[in-house]
Design an enzyme around this catalytic site. Structure first.
Site, PDB file in Angstrom:
ATOM      1  N   SER A 185       0.846  -1.196   0.000  1.00 22.71           N
ATOM      2  CA  SER A 185       0.000   0.000   0.000  1.00 22.71           C
ATOM      3  C   SER A 185       0.888   1.255   0.000  1.00 22.71           C
ATOM      4  O   SER A 185       1.786   1.358  -0.836  1.00 22.71           O
ATOM      5  CB  SER A 185      -0.937  -0.049   1.206  1.00 22.71           C
ATOM      6  OG  SER A 185      -1.932   0.931   1.126  1.00 22.71           O
TER       7      SER A 185
ATOM      8  N   ASP B 179      -8.954  -6.585  -4.304  1.00 28.82           N
ATOM      9  CA  ASP B 179      -8.580  -5.252  -3.797  1.00 28.82           C
ATOM     10  C   ASP B 179      -9.192  -4.187  -4.689  1.00 28.82           C
ATOM     11  O   ASP B 179      -8.827  -4.067  -5.856  1.00 28.82           O
ATOM     12  CB  ASP B 179      -7.041  -5.145  -3.797  1.00 28.82           C
ATOM     13  CG  ASP B 179      -6.535  -3.830  -3.215  1.00 28.82           C
ATOM     14  OD1 ASP B 179      -7.348  -2.935  -2.908  1.00 28.82           O
ATOM     15  OD2 ASP B 179      -5.298  -3.706  -3.070  1.00 28.82           O
TER      16      ASP B 179
ATOM     17  N   HIS C 165      -8.129  -5.054   0.087  1.00 28.69           N
ATOM     18  CA  HIS C 165      -6.817  -4.418   0.181  1.00 28.69           C
ATOM     19  C   HIS C 165      -6.001  -4.998   1.339  1.00 28.69           C
ATOM     20  O   HIS C 165      -4.777  -5.127   1.252  1.00 28.69           O
ATOM     21  CB  HIS C 165      -7.028  -2.916   0.366  1.00 28.69           C
ATOM     22  CG  HIS C 165      -5.769  -2.109   0.336  1.00 28.69           C
ATOM     23  ND1 HIS C 165      -4.939  -2.083  -0.757  1.00 28.69           N
ATOM     24  CD2 HIS C 165      -5.193  -1.301   1.267  1.00 28.69           C
ATOM     25  CE1 HIS C 165      -3.895  -1.285  -0.493  1.00 28.69           C
ATOM     26  NE2 HIS C 165      -4.033  -0.807   0.717  1.00 28.69           N
TER      27      HIS C 165
END
Lengths: 385, 385
Positions: free
Chosen positions: B160, B325, B358
């Site tokens: 991320s 995601d 995610h």
């Protein structure tokens, strides 16, 4: 739109005047409580024919109301929320149809809701207004139909939460609805849909100006919370693609400012939408509308079998979905279509290519307009209108 | 995890102690300001070899910190945030690698940030802490590397926002990074990503307890706003599928209550996550981290051409994405892969089937662990480790 001449445009319903109808017949609600009396505010466009066979009902979505078409005054800058579809020569053609649009119970635009004075206390209902359901709305709309002398709607029509009302109509009053037009809807919310609603509710309810819903007495409104709720809502109404096309990573001043004021265009857009909404909508109504969405699940009374829930419907359906809608994606519409097909019901399905997101249902997208138009011509033809 | 015996599990790094390093060399920041001095808190797992060639850097995401593995005390109920991947026999194998994990500047876990006393005022920096960028972080991490005697990382790794730091490392210090592991990242945020961050920021900044960021002096925290921000974040970390599997439309008490208390399980989960976060995270830091995300756009210095931005990189890349995601969808990772391939860079890409959303990057999904393991074996082999 400030010129009277514009109101005379051939395809506008022109100036309209809402009507308020008082009901003194108590209305039992799903929550177990009863509304002793209540008002419904509504508008009509076109004329009811002698056979009373040309009436169509428009059901509104979360932040909609009864003002679906035309103008209230020559000074109005914008027409009703679905003016693109309602009027002479438009899909819901007022030369053929008598179009009825009503503000739902719990609303804040004239129908009885949280901002109405509760006759029992002399104060606004506020948070004491009962949580109403889609089923309750349909029940109240049926009473309006009775009053108008409409035994059977030629069509009941709605997008999003409005589409859920259409489904409920087809289940609860099969004999009173000939055609059902369900647009950008879902047979029930997903956990993610509920989660977004919950964050919106928490934003409103945790605003210190909410005062447990009694903010009217404090002469304030939970402005921050309602604004956040609306900003969040807007993200779910637009597609990622549309946001990219509309805003991208555009900077308002062309450069980063290393501060927390508005920098990206999308921030500016959301703040504007949030602020504008606060001026026109009531927070308690917003809470009620999100609950009506969360609770909607007609299959739950039928062992969670949607086909069983729809077994008794007799209306002819058109179900419409938009490819770029991620709030109620086409797959959710297809669940409805599949359940109808399971019961050999008359159903057409149109999946419209559109990157506008959920809000596409409000927009005059040509292919969408064609589909609505074709369906409504069929409604007219079958009704001999 | 309360028993000391558990700490002795063969695959845990066991008890760890963070270290704080003071830098008195002024750090110029992208915003134009300079930090005269600052602390970085970090942890290390495993041993640096004599050649100083086995160091890997872990970069944390939005709400992460330096405590990536092991336990701070025998009473800790949970290990560090990436304990699934760091330890003897795990993908980032501490028998071979010297693993370094640092809390980024602007953080709230020991590195200099808004909660730190500003030497110029004797008060916490609060909102006066400069807005830091991914580039700033990488610059500060390079100084930490200097201090540790690490001229070149065997690998820089992150998921991320952490993955964005990896990209920036490969661009800014190509000679100092042999391998780059970019997980569940994006080359820049989309308008929708920015929109979600903006709603989170507005939730915090509009909380009356925010006091324009000076809430420390008022002995309060913007609890409501930070809670809302986290609830919203969680929706974007989980996939719709996972939410359906985990919560569906399950009612906490098995029935509708027609009220605004928690009804659906997903509401309960979100409120719990929101409340827990408020106890462990600083609101000003949250604001800074979201800005670092919004600003990240390495291509912007290269005429918005990502391939050009990556032209000078020499590291070997592994890019990993997860099918479920939707925050940083696989398509975003593929943009990175494509830009690397344009420049004939060494890049592998793994798209992991996973419905965890995610957050999958934090989870020990078998196929994902295998991919990390294989890549890190290659890192070790190529480094003669």
């Amino acid at each position: 739109m400030t010129e009277l001449t514009e109101l005379l445009l051939a395809d506008s319903v022109g100036l309209v005047t809402p009507q308020i109808l008082r009901f003194d017949d108590p209305l039992p609600l799903d929550c177990g409580r009863t509304l002793a009396s209540y008002d419904l505010i509504y508008e009509t466009y076109g004329e009811l024919n002698a056979a009373r066979s040309n009436a169509v009902l428009i059901c509104h979505a979360l932040s909609g109301d009864h003002h679906a078409a035309g103008y209230h005054s020559a000074k109005d800058r914008k027409p009703g929320w679905w003016d693109s579809c309602i009027g002479p020569g438009k899909p819901f053609d007022t030369r053929h149809f008598f179009v009825v649009s009503v503000n739902n119970l719990g609303g804040c635009k004239g129908s009885t809701g949280p901002t109405t004075i509760n006759p029992a206390t002399g104060q606004p209902y506020g948070p004491d207004f009962p949580i109403v359901t889609v089923k309750d709305w349909v029940r109240s709309q049926a009473r309006l139909a009775d009053h108008l002398g409409v035994k059977q709607w030629a069509a009941v029509i709605g997008g999003s939460l409005g589409g859920m009302q259409v489904l409920q109509w087809s289940i609860d009053y099969p004999a009173r609805i000939r055609h059902a037009l369900v647009i950008a809807a879902a047979p029930k919310l997903s956990a993610q849909n509920i989660a977004f609603n919950e964050v919106a509710r928490q934003a409103i309810m945790s605003d210190p100006d909410f005062h447990a819903g009694h903010y009217y007495a404090h002469d304030v409104i939970p402005r921050r919370g309602l604004m956040l709720a609306r900003m969040l809502g807007h993200i779910t109404y637009l597609s990622d693609d549309l946001m990219r096309a509309k805003f991208g990573r555009e900077l308002r001043e062309g450069k980063l400012n290393f501060g927390f004021d508005v920098e990206f265009q999308v921030e500016s857009y959301l703040r504007y939408q949030g602020r504008a909404f606060v001026e026109r909508f009531d927070a308690n109504t917003y809470l009620l509308m999100t609950k009506a969405l969360d609770y909607f699940d007609p299959a739950s009374d039928y062992g969670h079998d949607l086909s069983a829930a729809l077994q008794g419907v007799t209306a002819s359906f058109l179900v419409v979905a938009f490819t770029g809608d991620w709030r109620f994606a086409p797959a959710r519409s297809r669940e409805i279509v599949r359940a109808l097909l399971d019961g050999d019901k008359d159903v057409s399905y149109a999946e419209i290519e559109a990157n506008e997101g959920h809000d596409a249902f409000l927009m005059p997208i040509p292919r969408y307009m064609e589909v609505l138009d074709a369906f409504m011509r069929r409604v007219a033809a079958e009704g001999g209108l």
